[in-house]
Write a protein that holds these residues in place. Sequence first.
Motif, PDB file in Angstrom:
ATOM      1  N   UNK A 178       0.845  -1.196   0.000  1.00 48.81           N
ATOM      2  CA  UNK A 178       0.000   0.000   0.000  1.00 48.81           C
ATOM      3  C   UNK A 178       0.876   1.241   0.000  1.00 48.81           C
ATOM      4  N   UNK A 179       0.548   2.189  -0.850  1.00 44.69           N
ATOM      5  CA  UNK A 179       1.240   3.474  -0.888  1.00 44.69           C
ATOM      6  C   UNK A 179       0.233   4.576  -0.615  1.00 44.69           C
ATOM      7  N   UNK A 180       0.539   5.386   0.393  1.00 42.51           N
ATOM      8  CA  UNK A 180      -0.264   6.564   0.700  1.00 42.51           C
ATOM      9  C   UNK A 180       0.494   7.800   0.253  1.00 42.51           C
ATOM     10  N   UNK A 181      -0.153   8.615  -0.581  1.00 38.70           N
ATOM     11  CA  UNK A 181       0.434   9.867  -1.044  1.00 38.70           C
ATOM     12  C   UNK A 181      -0.351  11.023  -0.425  1.00 38.70           C
ATOM     13  N   UNK A 192       1.422  15.664 -11.440  1.00 38.85           N
ATOM     14  CA  UNK A 192       1.873  14.375 -10.897  1.00 38.85           C
ATOM     15  C   UNK A 192       0.876  13.752  -9.930  1.00 38.85           C
ATOM     16  N   UNK A 193      -0.375  14.225  -9.969  1.00 39.35           N
ATOM     17  CA  UNK A 193      -1.352  13.664  -9.034  1.00 39.35           C
ATOM     18  C   UNK A 193      -1.608  12.185  -9.317  1.00 39.35           C
ATOM     19  N   UNK A 194      -1.829  11.438  -8.256  1.00 36.47           N
ATOM     20  CA  UNK A 194      -2.199  10.031  -8.366  1.00 36.47           C
ATOM     21  C   UNK A 194      -3.593   9.781  -7.812  1.00 36.47           C
ATOM     22  N   UNK A 196      -5.009   1.422  -7.306  1.00 34.94           N
ATOM     23  CA  UNK A 196      -4.232   0.844  -6.221  1.00 34.94           C
ATOM     24  C   UNK A 196      -3.522   1.825  -5.310  1.00 34.94           C
ATOM     25  N   UNK A 197      -3.608   3.134  -5.579  1.00 33.35           N
ATOM     26  CA  UNK A 197      -2.912   4.137  -4.774  1.00 33.35           C
ATOM     27  C   UNK A 197      -3.915   4.811  -3.834  1.00 33.35           C
ATOM     28  N   UNK A 198      -3.504   5.034  -2.587  1.00 31.75           N
ATOM     29  CA  UNK A 198      -4.304   5.761  -1.607  1.00 31.75           C
ATOM     30  C   UNK A 198      -3.789   7.193  -1.545  1.00 31.75           C
ATOM     31  N   UNK A 199      -4.685   8.148  -1.759  1.00 30.29           N
ATOM     32  CA  UNK A 199      -4.313   9.566  -1.780  1.00 30.29           C
ATOM     33  C   UNK A 199      -5.151  10.320  -0.756  1.00 30.29           C
ATOM     34  N   UNK A 209      -8.913   9.189  -1.468  1.00 28.73           N
ATOM     35  CA  UNK A 209      -9.295   8.507  -2.703  1.00 28.73           C
ATOM     36  C   UNK A 209      -8.452   7.251  -2.799  1.00 28.73           C
ATOM     37  N   UNK A 210      -9.105   6.110  -3.000  1.00 34.53           N
ATOM     38  CA  UNK A 210      -8.353   4.871  -3.077  1.00 34.53           C
ATOM     39  C   UNK A 210      -9.258   3.667  -3.289  1.00 34.53           C
TER      40      UNK A 210
END
Length: 339
Positions: free
Chosen positions: A166-169, A182-184, A189-192, A211-212
């Motif tokens: 899990x990646x949280x940005x 560069x927003x994700x 699969x990415x948690x923002x 958002x995720x």
Amino acid sequence: MTSDDLLRHHGDVDAAPGLVDFAVNVRGGRPPAWLRDRLASALDRVGAYPSAADDLRAREAVAGRHGCEPDEVLILNGSAEGFSLLPNLRSRKAAVVHPSFTEPEVALRAGGIPVHRVLLDQADGFVLHPERVPADADLVVIGNPTNPTSVLHPGERIRELARGRTVLVDEAFMDAIPGEPETLAGADGILVFRSLTKMWALPGLRAGYAVGPPDLLTRLAHNRPQWPVGTLVLEAVVACCEAPALAESEVAALDAQAHREALRAELAEFVIGDPRAPFLLLEIPDGERVRLALRERGIAVRRGDTFPGLGKDHLRVAVRSPRECLPLVAALRELEVRP
């Protein structure tokens, strides 16, 4: 201060009443008139509990903004609430990329989650090196653009971190960059986490969202109280995701970019790296003395030594208009600060 106290130190502590504030990264000082009117009109609804329909309306607004589905959105009482929920993900080992906003690490440690610090190097501009993240870390937390370094990491580089974990940005300042290149938010699969605090001057309301993936959001929200988000927060989220607000934020981001470059030119000998956010990280010899001297002159800047990887010579300054920056630039010249 203890190490825990340092991690909990934030810019609002540096910005005491009566000081010219370069310590807090909030645009404009108060919400725009149209947003205040929207919030005032919503006061008539605070006599009823927020409903599932109210929550859905806000999630639909966010989903429309980021091109995702409503079940991929969780409305939050600011990103800070989202960070406090991170232990719900039950990570075995979290990696936090530093220097960065410290609340995620505070929350993870408080929840008993082992934390590994991934320290980026000032010498190469705090560039992200995905290979430095331990292979056994199942959660990675990174800010983009990063507070306090003002670095904007390539989205594709962050995606490299997401293989099998899990990646949280933390994108609290992404809307302050023109076009949000560069927003994700909405990426598979990415948690923002997003905040409305900075762009819309709402720190006293605590409004934001995640958002995720739906299953990840369900785990994150485990055991939240009933009616976790109030009517005014839900209304703010809807209002700030509508087309007129998005157009205004783009103009504000362009203004912030121009103002940042103007201040960067004035302080060029102290600016670190390639700043892209509405704040600059400075390295000034005898920085603590300079910070206190500025304070005596009525100017607040953010101390940098509370961020892992930085020291007392590091200061963060918020970007303001060139006219508003005159006192800061003049004071530094009066102090005869040299690199």
